[in-house]
Design a protein around this motif. Structure first.
Motif, mmCIF file in Angstrom:
data_model
loop_
_atom_site.group_PDB
_atom_site.id
_atom_site.type_symbol
_atom_site.label_atom_id
_atom_site.label_comp_id
_atom_site.label_asym_id
_atom_site.label_seq_id
_atom_site.Cartn_x
_atom_site.Cartn_y
_atom_site.Cartn_z
ATOM 1 N N ASP A 150 -8.069 6.219 -0.819
ATOM 2 C CA ASP A 150 -8.817 6.749 0.313
ATOM 3 C C ASP A 150 -8.090 7.997 0.786
ATOM 4 O O ASP A 150 -6.862 8.064 0.758
ATOM 5 N N TYR A 151 -8.858 8.981 1.241
ATOM 6 C CA TYR A 151 -8.282 10.262 1.635
ATOM 7 C C TYR A 151 -8.647 10.587 3.080
ATOM 8 O O TYR A 151 -9.721 10.222 3.549
ATOM 9 N N GLN B 130 0.859 -1.174 0.000
ATOM 10 C CA GLN B 130 0.000 0.000 0.000
ATOM 11 C C GLN B 130 0.898 1.226 0.000
ATOM 12 O O GLN B 130 1.945 1.238 0.641
ATOM 13 N N MET B 131 0.487 2.247 -0.703
ATOM 14 C CA MET B 131 1.285 3.464 -0.819
ATOM 15 C C MET B 131 0.559 4.592 -0.104
ATOM 16 O O MET B 131 -0.627 4.825 -0.349
ATOM 17 N N ILE B 132 1.255 5.258 0.789
ATOM 18 C CA ILE B 132 0.710 6.406 1.505
ATOM 19 C C ILE B 132 1.431 7.634 0.983
ATOM 20 O O ILE B 132 2.663 7.695 0.987
ATOM 21 N N HIS B 133 0.646 8.589 0.536
ATOM 22 C CA HIS B 133 1.208 9.755 -0.125
ATOM 23 C C HIS B 133 0.633 11.011 0.501
ATOM 24 O O HIS B 133 -0.578 11.092 0.737
ATOM 25 N N VAL B 134 1.480 11.970 0.793
ATOM 26 C CA VAL B 134 1.036 13.280 1.282
ATOM 27 C C VAL B 134 0.980 14.199 0.069
ATOM 28 O O VAL B 134 1.991 14.445 -0.581
ATOM 29 N N ASN B 135 -0.216 14.674 -0.230
ATOM 30 C CA ASN B 135 -0.450 15.445 -1.449
ATOM 31 C C ASN B 135 -0.091 16.909 -1.223
ATOM 32 O O ASN B 135 -0.849 17.661 -0.611
ATOM 33 N N GLN B 136 1.047 17.327 -1.759
ATOM 34 C CA GLN B 136 1.505 18.696 -1.561
ATOM 35 C C GLN B 136 0.640 19.713 -2.301
ATOM 36 O O GLN B 136 0.532 20.866 -1.895
ATOM 37 N N HIS B 137 -0.046 19.293 -3.370
ATOM 38 C CA HIS B 137 -0.935 20.207 -4.085
ATOM 39 C C HIS B 137 -2.118 20.598 -3.202
ATOM 40 O O HIS B 137 -2.543 21.753 -3.201
ATOM 41 N N ASN B 138 -2.650 19.627 -2.434
ATOM 42 C CA ASN B 138 -3.748 19.950 -1.520
ATOM 43 C C ASN B 138 -3.268 20.810 -0.360
ATOM 44 O O ASN B 138 -4.011 21.668 0.121
ATOM 45 N N VAL C 53 -5.263 15.781 2.803
ATOM 46 C CA VAL C 53 -3.897 15.832 2.276
ATOM 47 C C VAL C 53 -3.197 14.473 2.274
ATOM 48 O O VAL C 53 -2.169 14.319 1.625
ATOM 49 N N VAL C 54 -3.729 13.494 2.983
ATOM 50 C CA VAL C 54 -3.111 12.169 3.040
ATOM 51 C C VAL C 54 -3.950 11.208 2.206
ATOM 52 O O VAL C 54 -5.168 11.140 2.370
ATOM 53 N N SER C 55 -3.296 10.479 1.299
ATOM 54 C CA SER C 55 -4.038 9.499 0.506
ATOM 55 C C SER C 55 -3.390 8.129 0.677
ATOM 56 O O SER C 55 -2.171 8.004 0.733
ATOM 57 N N LEU C 56 -4.244 7.122 0.773
ATOM 58 C CA LEU C 56 -3.823 5.730 0.857
ATOM 59 C C LEU C 56 -4.179 5.095 -0.475
ATOM 60 O O LEU C 56 -5.347 4.988 -0.825
ATOM 61 N N LYS C 57 -3.146 4.712 -1.224
ATOM 62 C CA LYS C 57 -3.361 4.167 -2.555
ATOM 63 C C LYS C 57 -3.167 2.664 -2.498
ATOM 64 O O LYS C 57 -2.086 2.183 -2.213
ATOM 65 N N ASP C 58 -4.253 1.963 -2.751
ATOM 66 C CA ASP C 58 -4.227 0.513 -2.833
ATOM 67 C C ASP C 58 -4.273 0.165 -4.309
ATOM 68 O O ASP C 58 -4.334 1.036 -5.156
ATOM 69 N N SER C 59 -4.278 -1.119 -4.633
ATOM 70 C CA SER C 59 -4.227 -1.517 -6.030
ATOM 71 C C SER C 59 -5.432 -1.022 -6.829
ATOM 72 O O SER C 59 -5.316 -0.737 -8.005
ATOM 73 N N HIS D 230 7.484 11.659 -5.674
ATOM 74 C CA HIS D 230 8.888 11.266 -5.570
ATOM 75 C C HIS D 230 9.186 10.633 -4.218
ATOM 76 O O HIS D 230 10.148 9.906 -4.072
ATOM 77 N N VAL D 231 8.365 10.960 -3.200
ATOM 78 C CA VAL D 231 8.532 10.420 -1.851
ATOM 79 C C VAL D 231 7.188 9.859 -1.399
ATOM 80 O O VAL D 231 6.157 10.512 -1.556
ATOM 81 N N TRP D 232 7.203 8.653 -0.841
ATOM 82 C CA TRP D 232 5.983 8.059 -0.316
ATOM 83 C C TRP D 232 6.338 7.014 0.724
ATOM 84 O O TRP D 232 7.505 6.665 0.888
ATOM 85 N N ILE D 233 5.346 6.515 1.436
ATOM 86 C CA ILE D 233 5.515 5.463 2.435
ATOM 87 C C ILE D 233 4.872 4.202 1.883
ATOM 88 O O ILE D 233 3.760 4.260 1.352
ATOM 89 N N GLU D 234 5.558 3.071 2.003
ATOM 90 C CA GLU D 234 4.994 1.789 1.579
ATOM 91 C C GLU D 234 4.884 0.866 2.782
ATOM 92 O O GLU D 234 5.758 0.858 3.641
ATOM 93 N N THR D 235 3.799 0.090 2.823
ATOM 94 C CA THR D 235 3.604 -0.884 3.881
ATOM 95 C C THR D 235 2.738 -2.017 3.365
ATOM 96 O O THR D 235 1.918 -1.828 2.470
ATOM 97 N N TYR D 236 2.945 -3.192 3.926
ATOM 98 C CA TYR D 236 2.102 -4.346 3.650
ATOM 99 C C TYR D 236 1.123 -4.576 4.799
ATOM 100 O O TYR D 236 0.312 -5.473 4.748
ATOM 101 N N GLU D 237 1.226 -3.751 5.831
ATOM 102 C CA GLU D 237 0.411 -3.915 7.035
ATOM 103 C C GLU D 237 -0.889 -3.126 6.941
ATOM 104 O O GLU D 237 -1.073 -2.319 6.031
ATOM 105 N N ALA D 238 -1.767 -3.341 7.920
ATOM 106 C CA ALA D 238 -3.055 -2.648 7.947
ATOM 107 C C ALA D 238 -2.843 -1.165 8.238
ATOM 108 O O ALA D 238 -2.006 -0.789 9.054
ATOM 109 N N VAL D 239 -3.608 -0.341 7.561
ATOM 110 C CA VAL D 239 -3.570 1.104 7.747
ATOM 111 C C VAL D 239 -4.964 1.558 8.127
ATOM 112 O O VAL D 239 -5.949 1.143 7.523
ATOM 113 N N GLN D 240 -5.042 2.399 9.161
ATOM 114 C CA GLN D 240 -6.336 2.858 9.665
ATOM 115 C C GLN D 240 -6.345 4.388 9.674
ATOM 116 O O GLN D 240 -5.443 5.014 10.234
#
Length: 160
Positions: free
Chosen positions: A101-102, A68-76, A91-97, A127-137
């Protein structure tokens, strides 16, 4: 692969992986000076030899489908400047396949890592993001207008 990548794939801490390596329980692992070289099986995972006694290991047996990719949207963040708080965009988005989710705050329940790829950005352009295979809430999907009534994340999750 090294210990950092192997621990992320297995879903265990790097320290626990070092214990397993010291016990000789990682199949085919060799120490090269200060560093470990850990081979991977056909499934792309390091092989752990189970212990004879004690509880069953909690490491991941198969590789997770996709991180899962967690991205902080600098445009927002830039777009929220000068707006009243009730008009703020998340400003935080969780991108799954398959979906995005925002929200405003989230909690990652396990290991994660920060990726910086200036020459090979993600599909969304990050260019920068957080990746995890764990549950995100998500803790907050609505912006809290009154900071005095905001609950601390540690209390919200029952960590205190």
């Amino acid at each position: 692969m090294g210990t950092k990548q192997a621990s992320i794939l297995l879903g265990i801490s790097r320290q626990r992986l070092l214990v397993l390596l010291a016990q000789g329980r990682v199949k085919g692992a060799k120490k090269n000076g200060r560093f470990w070289k850990i081979p991977v099986s056909k499934s792309g995972m390091p092989r752990i030899i189970p212990a004879r006694r004690g509880p069953e290991g909690i490491w991941r047996k198969q590789q997770a489908k996709k991180a899962q990719m967690i991205h902080v949207n600098q445009h927002n963040i830039q777009g929220n400047k000068g707006k009243p708080p009730e008009q703020f965009q998340p400003v935080v988005s969780l991108k799954d396949s398959k979906r995005n989710d925002y929200g405003y705050e989230l909690y990652i329940s396990g290991p994660c890592y920060i990726v910086y790829r200036p020459y090979k950005p993600a599909n969304c352009g990050a260019h920068v993001w957080i990746e995890t295979y764990e549950a995100v809430q998500f803790l907050h999907t609505e912006f809290n207008l009154d900071p005095s009534t905001a609950r601390e994340p540690s209390k919200q999750l029952g960590l205190v």
